[in-house]
Design a protein around this motif. Structure first.
Motif, PDB file in Angstrom:
ATOM      1  N   ASN A  81       0.848  -1.191   0.000  1.00  0.00           N
ATOM      2  CA  ASN A  81       0.000   0.000   0.000  1.00  0.00           C
ATOM      3  C   ASN A  81       0.888   1.246   0.000  1.00  0.00           C
ATOM      4  N   LYS A  82       1.573   1.496  -1.133  1.00  0.00           N
ATOM      5  CA  LYS A  82       2.545   2.575  -1.226  1.00  0.00           C
ATOM      6  C   LYS A  82       1.861   3.891  -1.565  1.00  0.00           C
ATOM      7  N   ILE A  83       2.555   4.980  -1.252  1.00  0.00           N
ATOM      8  CA  ILE A  83       2.096   6.316  -1.597  1.00  0.00           C
ATOM      9  C   ILE A  83       3.095   6.909  -2.569  1.00  0.00           C
ATOM     10  N   ASN A  84       2.659   7.193  -3.759  1.00  0.00           N
ATOM     11  CA  ASN A  84       3.565   7.693  -4.792  1.00  0.00           C
ATOM     12  C   ASN A  84       3.428   9.191  -5.040  1.00  0.00           C
ATOM     13  N   THR A  85       2.604   9.869  -4.228  1.00  0.00           N
ATOM     14  CA  THR A  85       2.453  11.307  -4.399  1.00  0.00           C
ATOM     15  C   THR A  85       3.714  12.027  -3.942  1.00  0.00           C
ATOM     16  N   HIS A  86       3.790  13.301  -4.287  1.00  0.00           N
ATOM     17  CA  HIS A  86       4.992  14.072  -3.960  1.00  0.00           C
ATOM     18  C   HIS A  86       5.208  14.186  -2.454  1.00  0.00           C
ATOM     19  N   VAL A  87       4.127  14.441  -1.718  1.00  0.00           N
ATOM     20  CA  VAL A  87       4.240  14.571  -0.274  1.00  0.00           C
ATOM     21  C   VAL A  87       3.267  13.616   0.416  1.00  0.00           C
ATOM     22  N   ILE A  88       3.620  13.258   1.653  1.00  0.00           N
ATOM     23  CA  ILE A  88       2.776  12.391   2.462  1.00  0.00           C
ATOM     24  C   ILE A  88       1.947  13.285   3.385  1.00  0.00           C
ATOM     25  N   LYS A  89       0.638  13.321   3.162  1.00  0.00           N
ATOM     26  CA  LYS A  89      -0.230  14.139   4.004  1.00  0.00           C
ATOM     27  C   LYS A  89      -0.278  13.530   5.401  1.00  0.00           C
ATOM     28  N   THR A  90       0.070  14.343   6.393  1.00  0.00           N
ATOM     29  CA  THR A  90       0.279  13.835   7.748  1.00  0.00           C
ATOM     30  C   THR A  90      -0.615  14.555   8.743  1.00  0.00           C
ATOM     31  N   ALA A  91      -1.331  13.776   9.551  1.00  0.00           N
ATOM     32  CA  ALA A  91      -2.186  14.323  10.608  1.00  0.00           C
ATOM     33  C   ALA A  91      -1.549  14.023  11.961  1.00  0.00           C
ATOM     34  N   ILE A  92      -1.692  14.960  12.897  1.00  0.00           N
ATOM     35  CA  ILE A  92      -1.127  14.822  14.231  1.00  0.00           C
ATOM     36  C   ILE A  92      -2.252  14.782  15.249  1.00  0.00           C
TER      37      ILE A  92
ATOM     38  N   ILE B 273       6.784   4.237   3.672  1.00  0.00           N
ATOM     39  CA  ILE B 273       5.446   4.559   3.172  1.00  0.00           C
ATOM     40  C   ILE B 273       5.448   4.657   1.654  1.00  0.00           C
ATOM     41  N   ARG B 274       6.485   5.258   1.093  1.00  0.00           N
ATOM     42  CA  ARG B 274       6.520   5.470  -0.352  1.00  0.00           C
ATOM     43  C   ARG B 274       6.915   4.216  -1.122  1.00  0.00           C
ATOM     44  N   ASN B 275       7.859   3.455  -0.588  1.00  0.00           N
ATOM     45  CA  ASN B 275       8.470   2.376  -1.373  1.00  0.00           C
ATOM     46  C   ASN B 275       8.279   0.986  -0.794  1.00  0.00           C
TER      47      ASN B 275
ATOM     48  N   ILE C 261      -1.171  -5.171  15.266  1.00  0.00           N
ATOM     49  CA  ILE C 261      -0.256  -5.768  14.276  1.00  0.00           C
ATOM     50  C   ILE C 261      -1.038  -6.576  13.247  1.00  0.00           C
ATOM     51  N   ARG C 262      -2.009  -7.367  13.712  1.00  0.00           N
ATOM     52  CA  ARG C 262      -2.838  -8.153  12.782  1.00  0.00           C
ATOM     53  C   ARG C 262      -3.627  -7.241  11.857  1.00  0.00           C
ATOM     54  N   LEU C 263      -4.207  -6.178  12.415  1.00  0.00           N
ATOM     55  CA  LEU C 263      -5.027  -5.270  11.621  1.00  0.00           C
ATOM     56  C   LEU C 263      -4.185  -4.559  10.565  1.00  0.00           C
ATOM     57  N   ALA C 264      -2.992  -4.118  10.932  1.00  0.00           N
ATOM     58  CA  ALA C 264      -2.109  -3.449   9.967  1.00  0.00           C
ATOM     59  C   ALA C 264      -1.727  -4.404   8.840  1.00  0.00           C
ATOM     60  N   GLU C 265      -1.481  -5.662   9.184  1.00  0.00           N
ATOM     61  CA  GLU C 265      -1.144  -6.652   8.155  1.00  0.00           C
ATOM     62  C   GLU C 265      -2.329  -6.888   7.228  1.00  0.00           C
ATOM     63  N   GLU C 266      -3.535  -7.013   7.804  1.00  0.00           N
ATOM     64  CA  GLU C 266      -4.730  -7.231   6.984  1.00  0.00           C
ATOM     65  C   GLU C 266      -4.985  -6.055   6.048  1.00  0.00           C
ATOM     66  N   LYS C 267      -4.720  -4.840   6.529  1.00  0.00           N
ATOM     67  CA  LYS C 267      -4.971  -3.632   5.747  1.00  0.00           C
ATOM     68  C   LYS C 267      -3.795  -3.258   4.849  1.00  0.00           C
ATOM     69  N   ASP C 268      -2.663  -3.953   5.013  1.00  0.00           N
ATOM     70  CA  ASP C 268      -1.451  -3.650   4.267  1.00  0.00           C
ATOM     71  C   ASP C 268      -1.013  -2.204   4.513  1.00  0.00           C
ATOM     72  N   LEU C 269      -0.973  -1.832   5.811  1.00  0.00           N
ATOM     73  CA  LEU C 269      -0.621  -0.480   6.214  1.00  0.00           C
ATOM     74  C   LEU C 269       0.596  -0.494   7.128  1.00  0.00           C
ATOM     75  N   LEU C 270       1.315   0.604   7.128  1.00  0.00           N
ATOM     76  CA  LEU C 270       2.473   0.729   8.008  1.00  0.00           C
ATOM     77  C   LEU C 270       2.018   1.005   9.436  1.00  0.00           C
ATOM     78  N   LEU C 271       2.676   0.338  10.390  1.00  0.00           N
ATOM     79  CA  LEU C 271       2.454   0.561  11.811  1.00  0.00           C
ATOM     80  C   LEU C 271       3.823   0.601  12.476  1.00  0.00           C
ATOM     81  N   SER C 272       4.198   1.764  12.996  1.00  0.00           N
ATOM     82  CA  SER C 272       5.515   1.931  13.592  1.00  0.00           C
ATOM     83  C   SER C 272       5.393   2.684  14.904  1.00  0.00           C
TER      84      SER C 272
END
Length: 349
Positions: A3-14, A313-315, A113-124
């Motif tokens: 689930n990569k992001i190929n846009t120029h910037v990564i939109k980030t919420a805090i 996130i990108r690669n 961890i299971r949910l991130a794997e199922e969703k193919d998302l980064l969790l750090s």
């Protein structure tokens, strides 16, 4: 992770606009071209809008996680809501970076961890002190065999705060106290150097008058050929020992803390290569049988965390800190509390 992001910037919420967000995250997100601060959730609406006029403001984290277009969410909320907010963010298809500690319960970490794997998302998890200059120096000394076989490793994170303060880090009954606040720093660094121990012996105490949470700990991690002692006290007013690493060829002693946190608190932006370099008069010292010498501290750089985060996130490269690594911190914290309660050494299984 596909689930990569190929846009120029990564939109980030805090999530949150307190000390952690303003000191450890926003300066890096704001100075790295890979990221864009797109949304902030906080009750401090006027301050947020004044200081971040181009970011969307949300009063609640839940509203932001469900409605913002952010691709990455950084969660700096109190420890007891890490699990619920991270779960909601993942359910809304957002990559997640959590402040340490990862969670307060092992089963919650396993669920994420299971949910991130199922969703193919980064969790750090933000174990930034892997990039402290003194810790990088120890890694270099071990790699170069300057100290020989390590037999005793001592790591401190001491402060002088004898009076209880009215803040969630000290008051919360779920994830409060310095074992959850400072323990992850010391445990994570030790696991990076030596891997998992065989057993844990610990004293976790409530020492200050009026305190309701652990405010002193002494953990011993047992390895087949060495001991690692991790200590945090709030009654240390003098010069603080940070590391004492003893091997069969010599030892390394370091006083004081890595300078990056103080520079960030002072408003120094992390926008140069050497911004985290320690002054030479603060460096540690190597001791051998018949001699000693100053050891220049490696340049610390929390920027590496964010560079690796952007790459992941990108690669789809590995994250700077895996959630699995971070969960071992929670397992060892739970074993330490059990060891202290029972007065016995606990095996790591």
């Amino acid at each position: 992770m596909n689930n990569k992001i190929n846009t120029h910037v990564i939109k980030t919420a805090i999530v949150g606009y307190g000390f952690s967000a303003k000191t450890f995250h926003l300066p890096f997100i704001d100075t790295r071209p890979e990221f864009e601060v797109s949304a902030i959730s906080s009750s401090q609406r006027n301050i947020v809008q004044q200081e971040w006029p181009h970011a969307e403001h949300y009063f609640t984290a839940e509203e932001m996680l469900q409605n913002s277009e952010a691709q990455l969410v950084i969660i700096t909320a109190p420890n007891d809501v890490h699990f619920s907010l991270a779960k909601l963010a993942l359910e809304n298809n957002k990559h997640v970076l959590l402040e340490k500690p990862f969670v307060t319960k092992i089963e919650d970490g396993e669920t994420l961890i299971r949910l991130a794997e199922e969703k193919d998302l980064l969790l750090s998890v933000y174990h930034n002190r892997r990039w402290d200059g003194d810790f990088l120096t120890i890694k270099k000394l071990i790699a170069e065999n300057k100290l020989g076989h390590i037999k005793h490793f001592e790591s401190h994170f001491d402060r002088f705060r004898p009076n209880v303060r009215q803040r969630w880090r000290e008051q919360s009954q779920d994830g409060g106290g310095i074992l959850f606040d400072l323990g992850p720093h010391l445990i994570d660094q030790t696991l990076q150097l030596f891997g998992l121990p065989e057993a844990v012996t610990a004293q976790c105490k409530v020492m200050r008058e009026g305190s309701t949470n652990i405010d002193y700990f002494n953990l011993t991690l047992h390895y087949p050929d060495k001991l690692a002692r991790l200590n945090a006290s709030l009654f240390s007013a003098g010069p603080n020992l940070r590391f004492n690493v003893q091997g069969d060829r010599g030892n390394y002693i370091k006083l004081g803390l890595d300078p990056q946190e103080e520079r960030l608190k002072a408003g120094v932006l992390p926008n140069t290569r050497d911004w985290g370099r320690e002054n030479q008069d603060q460096c540690g010292r190597l001791y051998f049988e018949a001699s000693s010498q100053a050891e220049v501290t490696e340049c610390g750089d929390y920027q590496h965390f964010y560079q690796q985060l952007a790459d992941a996130i990108r690669n789809g490269t590995p994250p700077p800190v895996s959630a699995e690594d971070a969960l071992w911190n929670i397992r060892l914290i739970e074993l330490a509390m059990e060891s202290s309660r029972l007065g016995k050494t606990m095996k790591v299984e």
